[in-house]
Design a protein around this motif. Structure first.
Motif, PDB file in Angstrom:
ATOM      1  N   ALA A 137       4.734  -1.120  -7.296  1.00 31.88           N
ATOM      2  CA  ALA A 137       3.801  -0.111  -6.788  1.00 31.88           C
ATOM      3  C   ALA A 137       4.367   1.297  -6.997  1.00 31.88           C
ATOM      4  N   MET A 138       5.674   1.446  -6.826  1.00 29.33           N
ATOM      5  CA  MET A 138       6.301   2.766  -7.007  1.00 29.33           C
ATOM      6  C   MET A 138       6.259   3.199  -8.481  1.00 29.33           C
ATOM      7  N   VAL A 190       4.200  13.358  -2.902  1.00 27.60           N
ATOM      8  CA  VAL A 190       4.583  12.759  -1.623  1.00 27.60           C
ATOM      9  C   VAL A 190       3.963  11.367  -1.545  1.00 27.60           C
ATOM     10  N   ILE A 191       4.797  10.361  -1.398  1.00 27.94           N
ATOM     11  CA  ILE A 191       4.321   8.981  -1.347  1.00 27.94           C
ATOM     12  C   ILE A 191       4.683   8.378   0.004  1.00 27.94           C
ATOM     13  N   CYS A 192       3.651   7.970   0.722  1.00 26.10           N
ATOM     14  CA  CYS A 192       3.877   7.350   2.031  1.00 26.10           C
ATOM     15  C   CYS A 192       3.779   5.832   1.892  1.00 26.10           C
ATOM     16  N   VAL A 193       4.829   5.138   2.336  1.00 25.75           N
ATOM     17  CA  VAL A 193       4.818   3.672   2.311  1.00 25.75           C
ATOM     18  C   VAL A 193       4.070   3.197   3.553  1.00 25.75           C
ATOM     19  N   ASP A 194       2.867   2.637   3.324  1.00 28.07           N
ATOM     20  CA  ASP A 194       2.040   2.206   4.449  1.00 28.07           C
ATOM     21  C   ASP A 194       2.278   0.717   4.712  1.00 28.07           C
ATOM     22  N   GLN A 237       0.825  -1.201   0.000  1.00 28.10           N
ATOM     23  CA  GLN A 237       0.000   0.000   0.000  1.00 28.10           C
ATOM     24  C   GLN A 237       0.869   1.264   0.000  1.00 28.10           C
ATOM     25  N   LEU A 238       0.659   2.097  -1.025  1.00 26.62           N
ATOM     26  CA  LEU A 238       1.332   3.398  -1.074  1.00 26.62           C
ATOM     27  C   LEU A 238       0.260   4.480  -1.082  1.00 26.62           C
ATOM     28  N   LEU A 239       0.441   5.487  -0.254  1.00 26.03           N
ATOM     29  CA  LEU A 239      -0.519   6.588  -0.216  1.00 26.03           C
ATOM     30  C   LEU A 239       0.167   7.798  -0.841  1.00 26.03           C
ATOM     31  N   VAL A 248       9.833  13.605  -6.208  1.00 24.09           N
ATOM     32  CA  VAL A 248       9.053  12.641  -5.435  1.00 24.09           C
ATOM     33  C   VAL A 248       9.663  12.567  -4.038  1.00 24.09           C
ATOM     34  N   VAL A 249       8.829  12.743  -3.013  1.00 24.90           N
ATOM     35  CA  VAL A 249       9.290  12.605  -1.629  1.00 24.90           C
ATOM     36  C   VAL A 249       8.706  11.315  -1.070  1.00 24.90           C
ATOM     37  N   LEU A 250       9.585  10.380  -0.734  1.00 21.00           N
ATOM     38  CA  LEU A 250       9.144   9.088  -0.221  1.00 21.00           C
ATOM     39  C   LEU A 250       9.135   9.147   1.310  1.00 21.00           C
ATOM     40  N   ASP A 251       7.939   9.062   1.874  1.00 27.37           N
ATOM     41  CA  ASP A 251       7.768   9.144   3.331  1.00 27.37           C
ATOM     42  C   ASP A 251       7.901   7.735   3.930  1.00 27.37           C
TER      43      ASP A 251
END
Lengths: 170, 114
Positions: free
Chosen positions: B32-33, B13-17, B2-4, B44-47
């Protein structure tokens, strides 16, 4: 004479939660050679390491090195996610740290020296950075006395991780 | 996996859930990325604040994504937990990638540059 209380018998698979403890200072688990089983095995091993005598940074490093060693075995000795095989992990507390013996019945390592691994190079551009090989770099950076033996259709990797004296939380 | 994702001030901004980016999750993470960054612009900011653990396979997957996005889109990281940050230091990846303490700081740093 096998090092483990249970011999590595082909096809005999025990879940990672099936623990064998032969004495207070030793902890053993068996796992099938799958990436998912590694997660369970890491949780089991970390579960017996007393958090009061081991800092969170040390714990993270131990978990990382074990993950790298087990990933390499599953991905290279067994070519992926087969359940036909068995990996054993033995952890012994020693005065000079944690001694690990990891054995599997998969294919042999390539002949010659153990891999050096690869690491990021800040002097090179984005496209020149490695995507693979970090695992062996990490193992070599953290583990001491790394030794590999191929005998009787089994791989045995032994190494030590320096850590403060501690007890296993049985 | 899951990526938000959310577009904020011109950055994706992509949060790795997920709790782990490990060998078992690396392929899913890359796929997914790729899907999530299809329309990415400059940044792209990967959280990674929800990620508790990463291994060399997960790290390699992040490098793959970074190369896939380059040179038009820059991949930056934010919110590394202590255990994840230690892996970046050990492999010297912290000196190759831009790493921010938090997503807010990542967004603020872009504001200062522009």
């Amino acid at each position: 004479m096998p090092l483990l209380p249970v011999s590595l018998e082909k096809g005999r698979i025990r879940p990672a939660s099936d623990l064998i403890r032969d004495d207070e200072n030793t902890f053993c688990i068996l796992l099938p050679p799958t990436l998912i089983a590694i997660r369970g095995a890491l949780a089991e091993v970390m579960g017996v390491l007393d958090p009061n005598s081991l800092g969170s940074e040390e714990r993270g490093t131990i978990e990382l090195v074990l993950a790298e060693v087990l990933n390499n075995i599953v991905l290279h000795a067994y070519d992926g996610d087969t359940t036909d095989g068995l990996i054993s992990l033995k952890l012994t507390l020693a005065r000079n740290g944690l001694q690990f013996t990891i054995r599997d019945d998969g294919g042999p390592m390539p002949p010659g020296e153990l891999p050096l691994g690869r690491v990021a190079d800040p002097n090179k551009g984005t496209m020149a950075q490695p995507e693979h090989g970090f695992g062996w770099f990490i193992i070599r950076a953290v583990a001491r006395d790394i030794a590999y033996i191929r005998a009787g259709g089994q791989n045995t990797l032994t190494f030590r991780i320096v850590a403060r004296p501690l007890s296993l939380d049985h | 996996m899951q990526l938000l994702s959310e577009s904020i001030d011109g950055a994706l901004v992509i949060c790795v859930d997920a709790p782990r980016i490990d060998a078992a999750a690396a392929v899913q993470f890359k796929d997914a990325m790729r899907a999530a960054t299809q329309d990415a612009q400059h940044r792209v900011v990967l959280d990674l604040s929800k990620v508790d653990a990463i291994d060399s396979s997960g790290l390699g997957a992040i490098v793959t994504v970074m190369k896939h996005l380059a040179p038009d889109t820059r991949l930056e990281l934010a919110g590394l937990t202590e255990k994840v940050a230690a892996v970046f230091r050990l492999t010297r990846m912290h000196s190759v990638m831009t790493i921010h303490d938090t997503v807010d700081q990542a967004l603020a740093s872009a504001a200062r540059v522009s």
